[in-house]
Design a protein around this motif. Structure first.
Motif, PDB file in Angstrom:
ATOM      1  N   ARG A  91     -11.157   3.719  -2.228  1.00 38.28           N
ATOM      2  CA  ARG A  91     -10.533   3.274  -3.465  1.00 38.28           C
ATOM      3  C   ARG A  91      -9.840   3.037  -3.902  1.00 38.28           C
ATOM      4  NH1 ARG A  91     -13.676   7.428  -5.892  1.00 38.28           N
ATOM      5  NH2 ARG A  91     -15.813   6.399  -5.042  1.00 38.28           N
ATOM      6  N   ASP A  92      -9.418   2.293  -4.762  1.00 37.44           N
ATOM      7  CA  ASP A  92      -8.082   1.677  -5.325  1.00 37.44           C
ATOM      8  C   ASP A  92      -7.129   1.855  -4.265  1.00 37.44           C
ATOM      9  OD1 ASP A  92      -9.286   2.239  -8.238  1.00 37.44           O
ATOM     10  OD2 ASP A  92      -8.146   4.697  -8.133  1.00 37.44           O
ATOM     11  N   LYS A  93      -6.575   1.799  -2.908  1.00 40.32           N
ATOM     12  CA  LYS A  93      -6.257   1.066  -1.673  1.00 40.32           C
ATOM     13  C   LYS A  93      -6.324  -0.083  -1.552  1.00 40.32           C
ATOM     14  CE  LYS A  93      -5.982   5.737   0.034  1.00 40.32           C
ATOM     15  NZ  LYS A  93      -5.907   7.517   0.710  1.00 40.32           N
ATOM     16  N   ALA A  94      -7.402  -0.813  -1.303  1.00 37.66           N
ATOM     17  CA  ALA A  94      -7.164  -1.938  -1.058  1.00 37.66           C
ATOM     18  C   ALA A  94      -6.763  -3.124  -1.062  1.00 37.66           C
ATOM     19  CB  ALA A  94      -9.092  -2.062  -0.655  1.00 37.66           C
ATOM     20  N   VAL A  95      -6.476  -4.532  -1.281  1.00 40.01           N
ATOM     21  CA  VAL A  95      -5.767  -5.543  -1.351  1.00 40.01           C
ATOM     22  C   VAL A  95      -6.182  -6.571  -1.217  1.00 40.01           C
ATOM     23  CG1 VAL A  95      -3.593  -4.249  -1.742  1.00 40.01           C
ATOM     24  CG2 VAL A  95      -3.972  -5.837   0.656  1.00 40.01           C
ATOM     25  N   ILE A  96      -7.674  -6.040  -0.300  1.00 43.46           N
ATOM     26  CA  ILE A  96      -8.610  -7.612  -0.201  1.00 43.46           C
ATOM     27  C   ILE A  96      -9.978  -7.288  -0.008  1.00 43.46           C
ATOM     28  CG2 ILE A  96      -6.991  -8.447   1.065  1.00 43.46           C
ATOM     29  CD1 ILE A  96      -7.733  -7.418   4.395  1.00 43.46           C
TER      30      ILE A  96
END
Length: 471
Positions: A113-118
């Motif tokens: 959560r709230d970390k992935a950029v893809i």
């Protein structure tokens, strides 16, 4: 704002042609010639290929293993993936026996959560097939869109499941439209060989490979294929490393069994001599299945070229050499298994495959993106360039030469498995649903912009279909 990519060569699994691509509202809106550029942002792709974003079907981000946790999480791991041309990953969600599956899935949602950029999705580990698990799986498929389940045939007393669990999972998958993944090694025999080696004082990293011979991968792969045939189900064999395993997959497919195979870049270009490096440096190359004798590489490349292996996963599971790999300084069985590959998967396949004539340009796209999208219920939104598909695109410079190194990579880990390797080709600009993640070689994405993807059920017919987007 709308974006227009001009002057590039579009490459899909089936076609190569020059055209403009208009991106709007996260989708590919128009593909054509001489598209008007008024009121849009223009990206000049002169001299570059335009690829669909890579789909990495096999990652382990922030995964607990061997008393530690893999170094790259959903922030650093997805940033590195984007630099490498990958715009979608499928990570492995581990489960615990006796614990509701939803609890484990929630843990992975919290990690990401709230970390992935893809964009990303999950596979789900099945360690037991109890009545409770059987009741929960249909809800997991429907609610979470998790349509692939992994069974470990290795790591005895830790992750390994028995054949009954594997067979029941195959039966359930057939009924529910899911794909079963296996880590195919004979864990019982490996456990015996490991104990024998340690009793003899054979503690160095090379004995990790010696106690996991290719014959045991071939045996487990063949067993899994036979059980799949008996269940009339579908199977995906992860990280195939050797001739013995690839032959079992080819034989099963020749009989009409629905079996698919994945290999990884490390097995295509590295061999077991890496584990013999002095000063415990060989520990950097400890992962499972292990690196093999160099003779297996030609067979793997031929299997990719002929279509007997369909995909390339990274099996990203990075551990620092200093402080993590060194946990096994006096006992190879305590070295955390895994390495850093998520950033270099795409370019290594291009350079070593297309660049050296082992695979065609269209096969490259099929292997690095399209087949994974089709197998795992992401196609045609992912894995191709077509009107209506997600605007996940890579502008790739095929002429740029570079040296792979920890000094330049974007993974959090303290070494690069391909250190010093010279390759040709680099992703220059990477877009996820039409938004920049990498622009002219610089990260410009935002944490949390990556979406969790609920995937469609396994559909073998989709593997033979061209991209058709339904509105």
């Amino acid at each position: 704002m709308k974006k227009l990519i001009k002057n590039g060569t579009i490459v899909t699994a089936t076609d190569t042609y020059v055209a403009d691509v208009l991106l709007e509202d996260g989708k590919i809106a128009v593909i054509g010639h001489h598209l008007p550029s008024e009121g849009v942002e223009v990206l000049d792709a002169e001299g570059c290929y335009i690829f669909p974003g890579g789909v990495d079907p096999h990652t382990h981000l922030e995964m607990p293993f061997g008393g530690t946790v893999s170094k790259d999480d959903f922030e650093t791991g997805t940033i590195a993936a984007a630099f490498g041309g990958t715009t979608t990953i499928i990570d492995f969600c581990l489960t615990d026996k006796g614990v509701p599956l939803q609890n484990s899935i929630q843990t992975w949602h919290e990690k990401s959560r709230d970390k992935a950029v893809i964009d990303y999705s999950f596979h789900l580990m099945i360690g037991e097939m109890t009545e409770e698990v059987m009741k929960e799986l249909p809800t997991v498929i429907e609610k979470e869109g998790i349509t692939s389940f992994k069974v470990f045939m290795a790591y005895k007393n830790v992750l390994q499941a028995d054949d009954e669990t594997l067979f029941k999972t195959l039966v359930m998958a057939k009924e529910q439209g899911a794909l079963v993944l296996v880590h195919a090694e004979n864990g019982d025999v490996i456990d015996y060989l490991t104990k024998q080696a340690l009793a003899k004082g054979e503690t160095a990293p090379i004995h990790h490979a010696k106690t996991r011979p290719s014959e045991l991968e071939g045996e487990a792969t063949g067993r899994a294929c036979l059980l799949t045939e008996l269940a009339d189900s579908q199977l995906y064999v992860v990280h195939v490393t050797c001739r013995e395993a690839a032959e079992q997959i080819a034989q099963a497919r020749a009989k009409g069994v629905s079996v698919y195979g994945e290999t990884c870049p490390q097995y295509l270009v590295l061999d077991e001599t890496e584990l013999e490096r002095p000063n415990f440096e060989g520990a950097k190359y400890v992962w499972s299945p292990p690196l093999r004798d160099k003779s297996h590489q030609r067979y793997l490349w031929n299997a990719l070229s002929s279509g007997q292996l369909q995909t390339l996963g990274s099996d990203q599971c990075s551990f620092d050499f200093d402080g993590q790999k060194t946990l096994g300084k006096d006992d190879f069985s305590k070295i955390p298994n895994g390495g850093p590959f998520i950033e270099d998967r795409f370019s290594v396949l291009f350079s070593e495959g297309v660049g050296k004539g082992r695979i065609t340009l269209n096969q490259f796209v099929d292997i690095v993106s399209t087949q994974s999208a089709k197998l795992f219920g992401l196609y045609p939104e992912k894995g191709t360039i077509a009107v209506g598909s997600d605007a996940d695109l890579v502008i790739f410079d095929p002429t740029k030469e570079r040296i792979l190194s920890k000094d330049h990579h974007h993974m959090a880990v303290d070494y690069n498995a391909f250190e010093g390797m010279k390759i040709q080709g680099e992703p220059m600009t990477v877009l996820s649903r039409g938004e920049y993640v990498i622009k002219d070689g610089t990260f410009v994405g935002k944490l949390g912009n990556g979406r969790y993807i609920k995937r469609k059920r396994f559909n073998e017919k989709a593997l033979r279909q061209e991209a058709v987007i339904s509105n």
